[in-house]
Each structure stands twice: as C-alpha cells, then as structure tokens.
Enzyme design. Structure first.
Site, PDB file in Angstrom:
ATOM      1  CD  GLU A 163      11.586  15.091   5.056  1.00  0.00           C
ATOM      2  OE1 GLU A 163      11.114  16.243   5.141  1.00  0.00           O
ATOM      3  OE2 GLU A 163      12.811  14.865   4.884  1.00  0.00           O
TER       4      GLU A 163
ATOM      5  CG  HIS B 104      21.031  17.999   6.650  1.00  0.00           C
ATOM      6  ND1 HIS B 104      20.917  18.911   5.614  1.00  0.00           N
ATOM      7  CD2 HIS B 104      20.184  16.997   6.338  1.00  0.00           C
ATOM      8  CE1 HIS B 104      20.039  18.458   4.723  1.00  0.00           C
ATOM      9  NE2 HIS B 104      19.585  17.308   5.140  1.00  0.00           N
TER      10      HIS B 104
ATOM     11  CD  GLU C 150      12.709  38.130   3.094  1.00  0.00           C
ATOM     12  OE1 GLU C 150      11.469  38.125   3.164  1.00  0.00           O
ATOM     13  OE2 GLU C 150      13.431  39.055   3.467  1.00  0.00           O
TER      14      GLU C 150
ATOM     15  CG  HIS D 152      16.693  12.577   5.809  1.00  0.00           C
ATOM     16  ND1 HIS D 152      17.595  13.613   5.882  1.00  0.00           N
ATOM     17  CD2 HIS D 152      15.570  13.094   5.245  1.00  0.00           C
ATOM     18  CE1 HIS D 152      17.045  14.708   5.385  1.00  0.00           C
ATOM     19  NE2 HIS D 152      15.816  14.416   4.983  1.00  0.00           N
TER      20      HIS D 152
ATOM     21  CE  LYS E  39      16.892  21.212  -2.859  1.00  0.00           C
ATOM     22  NZ  LYS E  39      16.810  21.631  -1.436  1.00  0.00           N
TER      23      LYS E  39
ATOM     24  CE  LYS F 168      10.507  18.257  -2.958  1.00  0.00           C
ATOM     25  NZ  LYS F 168      11.571  17.460  -2.394  1.00  0.00           N
TER      26      LYS F 168
ATOM     27  NE  ARG G  59      13.627  22.076  -3.969  1.00  0.00           N
ATOM     28  CZ  ARG G  59      13.769  21.214  -4.949  1.00  0.00           C
ATOM     29  NH1 ARG G  59      13.845  21.654  -6.193  1.00  0.00           N
ATOM     30  NH2 ARG G  59      13.853  19.912  -4.724  1.00  0.00           N
TER      31      ARG G  59
ATOM     32  NE  ARG H  71      30.252  17.298 -21.349  1.00  0.00           N
ATOM     33  CZ  ARG H  71      31.043  16.708 -22.240  1.00  0.00           C
ATOM     34  NH1 ARG H  71      30.515  16.015 -23.230  1.00  0.00           N
ATOM     35  NH2 ARG H  71      32.345  16.821 -22.137  1.00  0.00           N
TER      36      ARG H  71
ATOM     37  CG  ASN I 207      15.929  22.259   3.203  1.00  0.00           C
ATOM     38  OD1 ASN I 207      15.742  21.068   3.009  1.00  0.00           O
ATOM     39  ND2 ASN I 207      16.545  23.037   2.332  1.00  0.00           N
TER      40      ASN I 207
HETATM   41  P1  NAD Z   1      16.528   4.825   2.296  1.00  0.00           P
HETATM   42  O1  NAD Z   1      16.600   5.063   0.863  1.00  0.00           O
HETATM   43  O2  NAD Z   1      17.788   4.480   3.011  1.00  0.00           O
HETATM   44  O3  NAD Z   1      15.455   3.679   2.570  1.00  0.00           O
HETATM   45  C1  NAD Z   1      15.221   3.275   3.877  1.00  0.00           C
HETATM   46  C2  NAD Z   1      15.389   1.745   4.049  1.00  0.00           C
HETATM   47  O4  NAD Z   1      14.228   1.095   3.557  1.00  0.00           O
HETATM   48  C3  NAD Z   1      16.554   1.157   3.278  1.00  0.00           C
HETATM   49  O5  NAD Z   1      17.135   0.118   4.028  1.00  0.00           O
HETATM   50  C4  NAD Z   1      15.878   0.601   2.033  1.00  0.00           C
HETATM   51  O6  NAD Z   1      16.618  -0.422   1.434  1.00  0.00           O
HETATM   52  C5  NAD Z   1      14.594   0.104   2.607  1.00  0.00           C
HETATM   53  N1  NAD Z   1      13.478   0.009   1.695  1.00  0.00           N
HETATM   54  C6  NAD Z   1      13.160   0.860   0.688  1.00  0.00           C
HETATM   55  N2  NAD Z   1      11.969   0.545   0.185  1.00  0.00           N
HETATM   56  C7  NAD Z   1      11.533  -0.535   0.863  1.00  0.00           C
HETATM   57  C8  NAD Z   1      10.362  -1.323   0.796  1.00  0.00           C
HETATM   58  N3  NAD Z   1       9.356  -1.004  -0.031  1.00  0.00           N
HETATM   59  N4  NAD Z   1      10.244  -2.373   1.616  1.00  0.00           N
HETATM   60  C9  NAD Z   1      11.230  -2.664   2.515  1.00  0.00           C
HETATM   61  N5  NAD Z   1      12.354  -1.954   2.640  1.00  0.00           N
HETATM   62  C10 NAD Z   1      12.490  -0.896   1.818  1.00  0.00           C
HETATM   63  O7  NAD Z   1      15.911   6.079   3.084  1.00  0.00           O
HETATM   64  P2  NAD Z   1      14.727   7.089   2.739  1.00  0.00           P
HETATM   65  O8  NAD Z   1      14.178   7.481   4.043  1.00  0.00           O
HETATM   66  O9  NAD Z   1      13.841   6.582   1.688  1.00  0.00           O
HETATM   67  O10 NAD Z   1      15.510   8.333   2.107  1.00  0.00           O
HETATM   68  C11 NAD Z   1      16.427   9.059   2.865  1.00  0.00           C
HETATM   69  C12 NAD Z   1      17.378   9.753   1.912  1.00  0.00           C
HETATM   70  O11 NAD Z   1      16.644  10.651   1.100  1.00  0.00           O
HETATM   71  C13 NAD Z   1      18.439  10.577   2.610  1.00  0.00           C
HETATM   72  O12 NAD Z   1      19.682  10.353   1.999  1.00  0.00           O
HETATM   73  C14 NAD Z   1      18.000  11.990   2.387  1.00  0.00           C
HETATM   74  O13 NAD Z   1      19.071  12.899   2.369  1.00  0.00           O
HETATM   75  C15 NAD Z   1      17.333  11.884   1.050  1.00  0.00           C
HETATM   76  N6  NAD Z   1      16.351  12.939   0.784  1.00  0.00           N
HETATM   77  C16 NAD Z   1      16.410  13.562  -0.407  1.00  0.00           C
HETATM   78  C17 NAD Z   1      15.488  14.528  -0.727  1.00  0.00           C
HETATM   79  C18 NAD Z   1      15.515  15.178  -2.084  1.00  0.00           C
HETATM   80  O14 NAD Z   1      14.789  16.149  -2.296  1.00  0.00           O
HETATM   81  N7  NAD Z   1      16.298  14.668  -3.018  1.00  0.00           N
HETATM   82  C19 NAD Z   1      14.476  14.865   0.183  1.00  0.00           C
HETATM   83  C20 NAD Z   1      14.429  14.201   1.398  1.00  0.00           C
HETATM   84  C21 NAD Z   1      15.374  13.227   1.689  1.00  0.00           C
HETATM   85  N1  GLY Z   2      13.729  18.115   0.440  1.00  0.00           N
HETATM   86  C1  GLY Z   2      13.952  19.490   0.226  1.00  0.00           C
HETATM   87  C2  GLY Z   2      13.807  19.913  -1.197  1.00  0.00           C
HETATM   88  O1  GLY Z   2      13.516  19.120  -2.051  1.00  0.00           O
HETATM   89  O2  GLY Z   2      14.030  21.051  -1.489  1.00  0.00           O
END
Ligand code: NAD
Ligand code: GLY
Length: 364
Positions: free
Chosen positions: A184, A254, A240, A267, A142, A226, A243, A120, A247
């Site tokens: 981003e 998406h 309106e 992404h 998130k 952010k 946060r 939990r 997006n």
């Molecule tokens: P990812 O986590 O897949 O990382 C990208 C690639 O880089 C992977 O292959 C990873 O293993 C590799 N990698 C990571 N760090 C590295 C490093 N220092 N050196 C070499 N390789 C490295 O992708 P991402 O772009 O970091 O994240 C995308 C994800 O984040 C999506 O699932 C998206 O939905 C999510 N996201 C979440 C939020 C949120 O607010 N929670 C916001 C934006 C995106």
């Molecule tokens: N990446 C969108 C949010 O954190 O709300």
C-alpha cells in the site's frame, strides 16, 4: 512526533505518528466525549499492547471495556460484529462511549463499523498497529466487514476523531505483514507521487530492515497522500479519478482474496499481485513501457512480495471482479496507470485485454 491533519471541515482530525505514543494515553483525552472507552483488539495484539493502554487510560480516570476478538481476515464478519455489540450492551456503553480500535486493518474496519452503527453512531479512535493500517486503513473512514461473496461488501463511512500511529508497534510485526503493508505504501508512489516512488526505490532495503526513521517518513508521506485524496473526495463519488484511485490493484486483488478464501493471501499481498495485473494491462494499452512494468515488479520483489498471481482462471477472476464496488450500471471501472505516478479510472477496456493481462500475470 509527526502531526498531520485530514481536512474535512468540522470533522477534520489529526493523524499522529511517532514512537512510544502508546505510552502517552493522555493524547486521547481531548477526543473523548466522556471518560468511557471500549477498547477493541484481537487475540494477537491484546497480549502485546492492550494492558499498557488500559492501565494508561485508567490512570487518567477513563473506564475501559476491553473487547478481544479472534484474529484474522476470516473473522471480519457479522459474528465478530455481534461480539462487539454484545459486549457494548453488557457493559452499558452509551452514546458518550468512545470506541477505540487497537490493531491492524481488520480490527480497525470492524471497530469502525461498530462505532458507525452502535446506537446510530458513537465516537471512534484508530490506533493502528500494522504498517498497512498505519499507512492506509486507519485514515479516511472506510469501515466494514466481508461477505462470502465479496470483500468489504457491508460497511459505512465513519471518520475517526483521531488516528494515533505508534511506530514502535511495528517492531513486533511479522515480516510477512511488513511486506503486505509495503504494497500500500508503494501504491501511493504509483498513483500520484513519482518522487516518493523514487525515494522508495532508494530506501527499500532500509525500510525492510525496519529503520525507524525511514519507516516514519514512509508512513507520513503515505498519510499525506491519503489525506489529500480523501479530503477531495471523501465518499468516492468523483466521476473520474478521485478516491477510487486509492484502489489501484484492488479490483484484481479483492478477486484473489475472495477467490482464494479470506486470509489465504494477505490483503497487501493480493494488492501487489493485483497491481501487477493493472500495470501489465496499462502496458498493453500503450501507457506504460516494458521497462516501467519491470521497475514496478522489482520494487514489489524487493519488498518481499509475490508478483505472480494465483491461477484462478480468467473467467473466475472476471466473475469475482464483477462484484467490485467500482462497478457502475454493470460497467467495470478499473484503476490503471497512464504513467508511473499518474493513475486514472478507466471503464472502456475490452474484456479480451483484461483476460490477457490476468493470464500473463498468473504465470512466471
Ligand atoms: P490484520 O488486521 O489482519 O493484521 C495483520 C496481522 O498482524 C494480524 O494477525 C494481527 O493480529 C497482527 N498484528 C497486528 N498488529 C501487530 C503488531 N504490532 N505486532 C504483531 N502482530 C500484529 O491485517 P492488516 O494488513 O493490518 O489489514 C488488512 C485489512 O485492512 C483488510 O481487511 C483490508 O480489507 C483492510 N483495509 C481497509 C482499508 C480502509 O480504508 N478501511 C484500507 C486498506 C485495507
Ligand atoms: N483504501 C482505499 C480507500 O480508503 O479509499
């Protein structure tokens, strides 16, 4: 080291940005409830950085359970989540154990959801290692996983106790991932920070050449934006704006990610192409000029991002977009630009206009 804070009352937390922070594991100690950590990473990041973290924590008397997951967006699933729960239970992690995410946004979202749900809820620390995760996903709480029918459809809000972004980790990041993260970064300029958009235009070449000072500034400015948005509307409930503005391009993006199959379009890549759709739609509604759209397109191109979206068919786009979490009572809410640097949520756009914007962005 640059130090910011996300202001959420007694759940406020620091965001530390700097080079060499992975060598300073003592920074984590004040945020641990007990000297026990589950360190979650993946098969790409673990060989680069996990042992260093593990040794550092051990030297400070912290017991570490390493959990290494398969890499990739296609593994942001229940199966990976279960691997985490299995390892936590097998090593008798309890409510005083801190879950630490070491990796990009996929690991951060998965580890955060595990932290939100294991027994939990247990304390959580984010150590983001991609540009995208340092400027966006590690901040704001998130967490979640994908469902075959939609991105991030299962999850929870669960704030970390600390975000620690070591900019040195970006030195090993593939070029394609650097570009994806830049989508981003550009987003913050487009939705609320016009001076930052101008700064990005002036410095994009240096950023893509991985100038450390420029990257640190871009990460700091992104996190400031952010943190302000999240502090004002943590659970994205503002009627309106709020946060939801973070997006921009994501409803279209998406749809690209889900429609193409998770992992085909990164992404950030999907967000860039989706932002072009939102920008084009904003022009069609009379809010942006053609010159504004060209300005956005050029900046994405200079960041190495594709500006032509995959041609899934407008009908398929609309179907995928209808699952968006911003849909309220069946009505699609889009984030559009009233001007560069000024985003708004809009829910009364005609489907014909949306289709026209989608179609014009799927072809050169
Ligand atoms: P990812 O986590 O897949 O990382 C990208 C690639 O880089 C992977 O292959 C990873 O293993 C590799 N990698 C990571 N760090 C590295 C490093 N220092 N050196 C070499 N390789 C490295 O992708 P991402 O772009 O970091 O994240 C995308 C994800 O984040 C999506 O699932 C998206 O939905 C999510 N996201 C979440 C939020 C949120 O607010 N929670 C916001 C934006 C995106
Ligand atoms: N990446 C969108 C949010 O954190 O709300």
């Amino acid at each position: 080291m640059r130090r910011l804070s996300l202001a959420l009352g007694d759940r406020s937390y620091p965001i530390l940005i700097g080079c060499g922070l992975l060598n300073q594991t003592e920074l984590l100690l004040p945020f641990l409830r007990a000297p026990k950590v589950a360190l979650i990473s993946n098969t790409t990041v673990a060989p680069l950085y996990l042992e260093r973290m593990l040794n550092g924590l051990n030297q400070h008397g912290v017991a570490v359970t390493p959990i290494v997951l398969p890499d990739g967006e296609a593994h942001k699933t229940w199966e990976s989540l279960n691997l985490i729960y299995d390892a936590l239970l097998a090593t008798r992690c309890d409510r005083s154990t801190t879950i630490v995410a070491l990796g990009g946004g996929v690991i951060g979202d998965l580890a955060g959801f595990a932290a939100a749900t294991y027994q939990r809820g247990v304390p959580f620390v984010q150590i983001p290692t991609t540009l995208l995760s340092q400027v966006d996903s590690s901040v704001g709480g998130k967490t979640g996983i994908n469902h075959p029918r939609g991105k991030n459809m299962v999850g929870a809000f669960w704030q970390p106790k600390l975000v620690l972004a070591d900019t040195d980790t970006l030195k090993t990041l593939p070029d394609r991932e650097l570009s994806a993260g830049m989508a981003e970064v550009i987003k913050y300029g487009l939705i609320r920070d016009l001076p930052f958009l101008g700064w990005l235009e002036a410095n994009m070449d240096g950023l893509m050449a991985r100038d450390g000072e420029l990257l640190a500034h871009a990460i700091e400015r992104s996190c400031v934006n952010k943190a302000e948005v999240v502090a004002a509307d943590e659970f994205e409930t503002a009627r309106e704006g709020g946060r939801a503005l973070l997006n921009l391009g994501h409803t279209f993006g998406h749809a690209i990610e889900t429609g193409m199959g998770y992992g085909e379009w990164l992404h950030g890549e999907a967000v860039a192409a989706g932002t072009m759709m939102a920008t084009e739609l904003s022009r069609r509604l009379g809010w942006l000029s053609a010159a504004d759209v060209d300005r956005v397109r050029l900046l994405f191109q200079r960041a190495g991002l594709a500006v032509i979206a995959p041609d899934l068919g407008a009908g398929r786009y609309l179907e995928l977009m209808s699952h968006d979490k911003k849909v309220i009572a069946g009505s699609l809410r889009l984030v559009l630009l009233k001007a560069l640097g000024d985003a708004a949520t809009v829910s009364d756009v005609s489907p014909a206009e949306i289709v026209a914007a989608i179609e014009s962005c799927c072809h050169a």
